[in-house]
Design a protein around this motif. Structure first.
Motif, PDB file in Angstrom:
ATOM      1  N   LEU A  82      -6.636 -72.258 -11.018  1.00  0.00           N
ATOM      2  CA  LEU A  82      -7.127 -72.329  -9.643  1.00  0.00           C
ATOM      3  C   LEU A  82      -7.142 -70.955  -8.974  1.00  0.00           C
ATOM      4  CD1 LEU A  82      -5.290 -75.567  -8.458  1.00  0.00           C
ATOM      5  CD2 LEU A  82      -7.755 -75.296  -8.811  1.00  0.00           C
ATOM      6  N   GLY A  83      -6.731 -69.928  -9.719  1.00  0.00           N
ATOM      7  CA  GLY A  83      -6.737 -68.571  -9.182  1.00  0.00           C
ATOM      8  C   GLY A  83      -5.512 -68.234  -8.357  1.00  0.00           C
ATOM      9  N   LEU A  84      -4.402 -68.954  -8.608  1.00  0.00           N
ATOM     10  CA  LEU A  84      -3.193 -68.762  -7.805  1.00  0.00           C
ATOM     11  C   LEU A  84      -2.119 -67.929  -8.505  1.00  0.00           C
ATOM     12  CD1 LEU A  84      -2.947 -72.473  -6.578  1.00  0.00           C
ATOM     13  CD2 LEU A  84      -3.809 -70.531  -5.261  1.00  0.00           C
ATOM     14  N   GLY A  85      -2.489 -67.271  -9.591  1.00  0.00           N
ATOM     15  CA  GLY A  85      -1.512 -66.515 -10.367  1.00  0.00           C
ATOM     16  C   GLY A  85      -0.704 -65.518  -9.557  1.00  0.00           C
ATOM     17  N   ASP A  86      -1.344 -64.826  -8.632  1.00  0.00           N
ATOM     18  CA  ASP A  86      -0.650 -63.810  -7.824  1.00  0.00           C
ATOM     19  C   ASP A  86       0.378 -64.427  -6.883  1.00  0.00           C
ATOM     20  OD1 ASP A  86      -2.126 -61.864  -9.036  1.00  0.00           O
ATOM     21  OD2 ASP A  86      -3.568 -61.629  -7.402  1.00  0.00           O
ATOM     22  N   LYS A  87       0.218 -65.721  -6.612  1.00  0.00           N
ATOM     23  CA  LYS A  87       1.140 -66.386  -5.694  1.00  0.00           C
ATOM     24  C   LYS A  87       2.332 -67.024  -6.404  1.00  0.00           C
ATOM     25  CE  LYS A  87      -2.390 -67.402  -2.216  1.00  0.00           C
ATOM     26  NZ  LYS A  87      -3.013 -68.455  -1.363  1.00  0.00           N
ATOM     27  N   ILE A  88       2.260 -67.113  -7.729  1.00  0.00           N
ATOM     28  CA  ILE A  88       3.357 -67.693  -8.501  1.00  0.00           C
ATOM     29  C   ILE A  88       4.511 -66.694  -8.559  1.00  0.00           C
ATOM     30  CG2 ILE A  88       4.092 -68.553 -10.746  1.00  0.00           C
ATOM     31  CD1 ILE A  88       2.135 -70.425  -9.517  1.00  0.00           C
ATOM     32  N   VAL A  89       5.669 -67.122  -8.077  1.00  0.00           N
ATOM     33  CA  VAL A  89       6.837 -66.222  -8.085  1.00  0.00           C
ATOM     34  C   VAL A  89       7.925 -66.697  -9.037  1.00  0.00           C
ATOM     35  CG1 VAL A  89       6.440 -65.372  -5.752  1.00  0.00           C
ATOM     36  CG2 VAL A  89       7.857 -67.416  -6.083  1.00  0.00           C
ATOM     37  N   GLY A  90       7.821 -67.938  -9.531  1.00  0.00           N
ATOM     38  CA  GLY A  90       8.821 -68.444 -10.448  1.00  0.00           C
ATOM     39  C   GLY A  90       8.256 -69.521 -11.346  1.00  0.00           C
ATOM     40  N   VAL A  91       8.666 -69.506 -12.636  1.00  0.00           N
ATOM     41  CA  VAL A  91       8.196 -70.507 -13.600  1.00  0.00           C
ATOM     42  C   VAL A  91       9.364 -70.941 -14.484  1.00  0.00           C
ATOM     43  CG1 VAL A  91       5.850 -69.570 -13.664  1.00  0.00           C
ATOM     44  CG2 VAL A  91       7.559 -68.731 -15.301  1.00  0.00           C
ATOM     45  N   SER A  92       9.155 -72.015 -15.236  1.00  0.00           N
ATOM     46  CA  SER A  92      10.216 -72.527 -16.106  1.00  0.00           C
ATOM     47  C   SER A  92      10.402 -71.645 -17.339  1.00  0.00           C
ATOM     48  CB  SER A  92       9.888 -73.956 -16.550  1.00  0.00           C
ATOM     49  OG  SER A  92       8.960 -73.945 -17.622  1.00  0.00           O
ATOM     50  N   ASP A  93      11.501 -71.850 -18.037  1.00  0.00           N
ATOM     51  CA  ASP A  93      11.770 -71.102 -19.263  1.00  0.00           C
ATOM     52  C   ASP A  93      10.764 -71.436 -20.362  1.00  0.00           C
ATOM     53  OD1 ASP A  93      13.952 -70.161 -17.908  1.00  0.00           O
ATOM     54  OD2 ASP A  93      15.438 -71.337 -19.014  1.00  0.00           O
ATOM     55  N   PHE A  94      10.099 -72.575 -20.242  1.00  0.00           N
ATOM     56  CA  PHE A  94       9.162 -73.018 -21.270  1.00  0.00           C
ATOM     57  C   PHE A  94       7.751 -72.464 -21.079  1.00  0.00           C
ATOM     58  CE2 PHE A  94      12.288 -76.516 -20.869  1.00  0.00           C
ATOM     59  CZ  PHE A  94      12.804 -76.495 -22.159  1.00  0.00           C
ATOM     60  N   ASP A  95       7.485 -71.855 -19.949  1.00  0.00           N
ATOM     61  CA  ASP A  95       6.146 -71.340 -19.682  1.00  0.00           C
ATOM     62  C   ASP A  95       5.768 -70.214 -20.638  1.00  0.00           C
ATOM     63  OD1 ASP A  95       4.598 -72.212 -16.966  1.00  0.00           O
ATOM     64  OD2 ASP A  95       6.735 -72.630 -16.806  1.00  0.00           O
ATOM     65  N   ASN A  96       4.571 -70.303 -21.215  1.00  0.00           N
ATOM     66  CA  ASN A  96       4.108 -69.274 -22.150  1.00  0.00           C
ATOM     67  C   ASN A  96       2.627 -68.933 -22.006  1.00  0.00           C
ATOM     68  OD1 ASN A  96       2.967 -71.607 -23.123  1.00  0.00           O
ATOM     69  ND2 ASN A  96       3.964 -71.537 -25.131  1.00  0.00           N
ATOM     70  N   TYR A  97       1.969 -69.538 -20.999  1.00  0.00           N
ATOM     71  CA  TYR A  97       0.543 -69.294 -20.811  1.00  0.00           C
ATOM     72  C   TYR A  97       0.186 -69.394 -19.340  1.00  0.00           C
ATOM     73  CZ  TYR A  97      -4.497 -69.532 -21.496  1.00  0.00           C
ATOM     74  OH  TYR A  97      -5.851 -69.272 -21.456  1.00  0.00           O
ATOM     75  N   PRO A  98      -0.669 -68.467 -18.867  1.00  0.00           N
ATOM     76  CA  PRO A  98      -1.237 -67.316 -19.584  1.00  0.00           C
ATOM     77  C   PRO A  98      -0.191 -66.208 -19.763  1.00  0.00           C
ATOM     78  CG  PRO A  98      -1.938 -67.278 -17.315  1.00  0.00           C
ATOM     79  CD  PRO A  98      -1.196 -68.561 -17.489  1.00  0.00           C
ATOM     80  N   GLU A  99      -0.616 -65.123 -20.347  1.00  0.00           N
ATOM     81  CA  GLU A  99       0.297 -64.007 -20.665  1.00  0.00           C
ATOM     82  C   GLU A  99       1.066 -63.526 -19.440  1.00  0.00           C
ATOM     83  OE1 GLU A  99       1.918 -61.367 -23.535  1.00  0.00           O
ATOM     84  OE2 GLU A  99       0.595 -63.102 -23.769  1.00  0.00           O
ATOM     85  N   ASP A 100       0.447 -63.600 -18.289  1.00  0.00           N
ATOM     86  CA  ASP A 100       1.041 -63.098 -17.052  1.00  0.00           C
ATOM     87  C   ASP A 100       2.358 -63.803 -16.687  1.00  0.00           C
ATOM     88  OD1 ASP A 100       0.672 -61.328 -14.667  1.00  0.00           O
ATOM     89  OD2 ASP A 100       0.644 -63.243 -13.600  1.00  0.00           O
ATOM     90  N   VAL A 101       2.564 -65.031 -17.203  1.00  0.00           N
ATOM     91  CA  VAL A 101       3.786 -65.761 -16.824  1.00  0.00           C
ATOM     92  C   VAL A 101       5.045 -65.058 -17.334  1.00  0.00           C
ATOM     93  CG1 VAL A 101       2.657 -68.015 -16.738  1.00  0.00           C
ATOM     94  CG2 VAL A 101       3.746 -67.270 -18.857  1.00  0.00           C
ATOM     95  N   LYS A 102       4.883 -64.215 -18.338  1.00  0.00           N
ATOM     96  CA  LYS A 102       6.045 -63.497 -18.885  1.00  0.00           C
ATOM     97  C   LYS A 102       6.630 -62.532 -17.862  1.00  0.00           C
ATOM     98  CE  LYS A 102       4.421 -63.817 -23.668  1.00  0.00           C
ATOM     99  NZ  LYS A 102       3.999 -63.061 -24.876  1.00  0.00           N
ATOM    100  N   LYS A 103       5.820 -62.176 -16.867  1.00  0.00           N
ATOM    101  CA  LYS A 103       6.291 -61.247 -15.827  1.00  0.00           C
ATOM    102  C   LYS A 103       6.981 -61.976 -14.675  1.00  0.00           C
ATOM    103  CE  LYS A 103       2.100 -58.499 -16.667  1.00  0.00           C
ATOM    104  NZ  LYS A 103       0.842 -58.017 -16.031  1.00  0.00           N
ATOM    105  N   LYS A 104       6.885 -63.292 -14.675  1.00  0.00           N
ATOM    106  CA  LYS A 104       7.427 -64.061 -13.556  1.00  0.00           C
ATOM    107  C   LYS A 104       8.909 -64.372 -13.733  1.00  0.00           C
ATOM    108  CE  LYS A 104       3.228 -64.376 -11.862  1.00  0.00           C
ATOM    109  NZ  LYS A 104       2.805 -63.676 -10.634  1.00  0.00           N
ATOM    110  N   GLU A 105       9.597 -64.592 -12.609  1.00  0.00           N
ATOM    111  CA  GLU A 105      11.011 -64.957 -12.639  1.00  0.00           C
ATOM    112  C   GLU A 105      11.166 -66.329 -13.299  1.00  0.00           C
ATOM    113  OE1 GLU A 105      13.752 -63.447 -11.708  1.00  0.00           O
ATOM    114  OE2 GLU A 105      12.913 -61.648 -10.790  1.00  0.00           O
ATOM    115  N   LYS A 106      12.191 -66.482 -14.126  1.00  0.00           N
ATOM    116  CA  LYS A 106      12.463 -67.759 -14.778  1.00  0.00           C
ATOM    117  C   LYS A 106      13.479 -68.535 -13.958  1.00  0.00           C
ATOM    118  CE  LYS A 106       9.739 -66.944 -18.236  1.00  0.00           C
ATOM    119  NZ  LYS A 106       9.150 -65.717 -17.716  1.00  0.00           N
ATOM    120  N   ILE A 107      13.190 -69.837 -13.772  1.00  0.00           N
ATOM    121  CA  ILE A 107      14.063 -70.649 -12.915  1.00  0.00           C
ATOM    122  C   ILE A 107      14.799 -71.742 -13.691  1.00  0.00           C
ATOM    123  CG2 ILE A 107      12.852 -70.168 -10.780  1.00  0.00           C
ATOM    124  CD1 ILE A 107      12.177 -73.349 -12.787  1.00  0.00           C
ATOM    125  N   GLY A 108      14.835 -71.619 -15.036  1.00  0.00           N
ATOM    126  CA  GLY A 108      15.557 -72.598 -15.834  1.00  0.00           C
ATOM    127  C   GLY A 108      14.641 -73.454 -16.678  1.00  0.00           C
TER     128      GLY A 108
END
Length: 320
Positions: A82-108
């Motif tokens: 939806l084009g909201l990647g820049d607004k994502i500040v935290g993702v789960s430990d299981f997130d692996n896509y897209p590549e940009d999620v690796k830069k996000k804070e992990k919340i468990g």
């Protein structure tokens, strides 16, 4: 990952959001700025918005979300689409896509870190309607901290996924983009189904899908994306008479005598080496394949890619 596969499901339908592009007699150098201003005005006009979440509760989003935390990979993928990647500040430990999620804070992982989420100061949390992700105490703590929580319910079909995309789109002011994604998914899926119609009933492959190996073999039954995908490409799921993600004995799996075996965990080689499976048609003919588990079990925009991947390994002569 096995636990993750068993939590398969998410939602979807469609809500349109018209984008107005105001154009005056301004010169070209000012046109981009005018468009951006118009988009901002439209986004602001879309709020406050009230939606019904996966628990059937009405959730009001007062203003356009600026900081979003996603508790499950499928919600994350939808948000990025939806084009909201820049607004994502935290993702789960299981997130692996897209590549940009690796830069996000992990919340468990299965149990999210409430303190960590609160410290990120999100104004919207995309939660999930099953398992630990729907920990009543955890979600209540987030709400008590003044954070808006949107629970996205389990998706068990493509229709559910379309609804999930629509729901998240409406909650974030991106309903127009959500409709576009849904339409593209529907179009691609129909194209695949149309191509599969050339397969005669007597030529349909019997398929066994293995999502975990012995001693506890799990497969995909009725009410899963994989079953819907197999039907879409005019193949037969040998476990289609079972519900959800059942555990099946090795003897029963062998008795199905599938023409094609698909594993979602990278186990094709070990299946081919099983002595007890040597007379299974798929093994005898070396028609055992690995597919990307995320594409066939994660309820998000990439599901159609999963259909294509299954089609190519099951009917390579048709889906090249």
């Amino acid at each position: 990952m096995r636990k993750w596969k068993q939590y398969i499901a998410l939602l979807v339908v469609v809500l349109t959001f018209g984008l107005l592009f105001g154009c005056s007699g301004a010169n070209e150098s000012k046109a981009p700025a005018n468009k951006e201003a118009t988009k901002t005005e439209q986004s602001q006009a879309a709020f406050p918005v009230t939606v019904k979440d996966g628990l059937g509760e009405e959730v009001t989003i007062k203003s356009e979300p600026k900081k979003i935390v996603s508790l499950i990979p499928s919600n994350t993928e939808i948000a990025y689409a939806l084009g909201l990647g820049d607004k994502i500040v935290g993702v789960s430990d299981f997130d692996n896509y897209p590549e940009d999620v690796k830069k996000k804070e992990k919340i468990g992982g299965m149990d999210f870190n409430i303190e960590k989420i609160i410290s990120l100061k999100p104004d919207l949390v995309l939660a999930h309607a099953s398992g630990a992700h729907n920990s009543k105490d955890g979600l209540k703590q987030l709400k008590d901290a003044g954070i808006t929580v949107l629970v996205v319910n389990d998706a068990k079909s493509f229709a559910d996924v379309y609804h999930s995309i629509e729901l998240i789109g409406k909650a974030t002011g991106t309903a127009g983009k959500a409709q576009e994604i849904i339409n593209n998914m529907k179009t691609k899926l129909e194209e695949i189904k149309e191509k599969a119609k050339q397969i005669k009933p007597e030529e349909q492959m019997k398929v066994w899908v293995e999502v975990s190996p012995p001693p506890q073999i799990y497969t995909a039954g009725k009410g899963t994306f994989i079953d819907e995908m197999i039907q879409a490409i005019s193949a037969k799921n040998v476990a289609g008479g079972l519900e959800g993600w059942p555990m099946v004995t090795e003897e029963k799996a062998v008795a199905y005598k599938p023409d094609v075996i698909v594993t979602t965990y990278g186990g094709a080689k070990q299946v081919l080496e099983r002595a007890a499976w040597k007379d299974v048609p798929a093994v005898k003919n070396k028609r055992v394949y690995d597919v990307n588990t995320d594409l066939v079990s994660r309820p998000g925009p990439r599901l159609v890619e999963g259909v294509e991947e299954l089609a190519k390994v099951i009917y390579p002569e048709i889906f090249k």
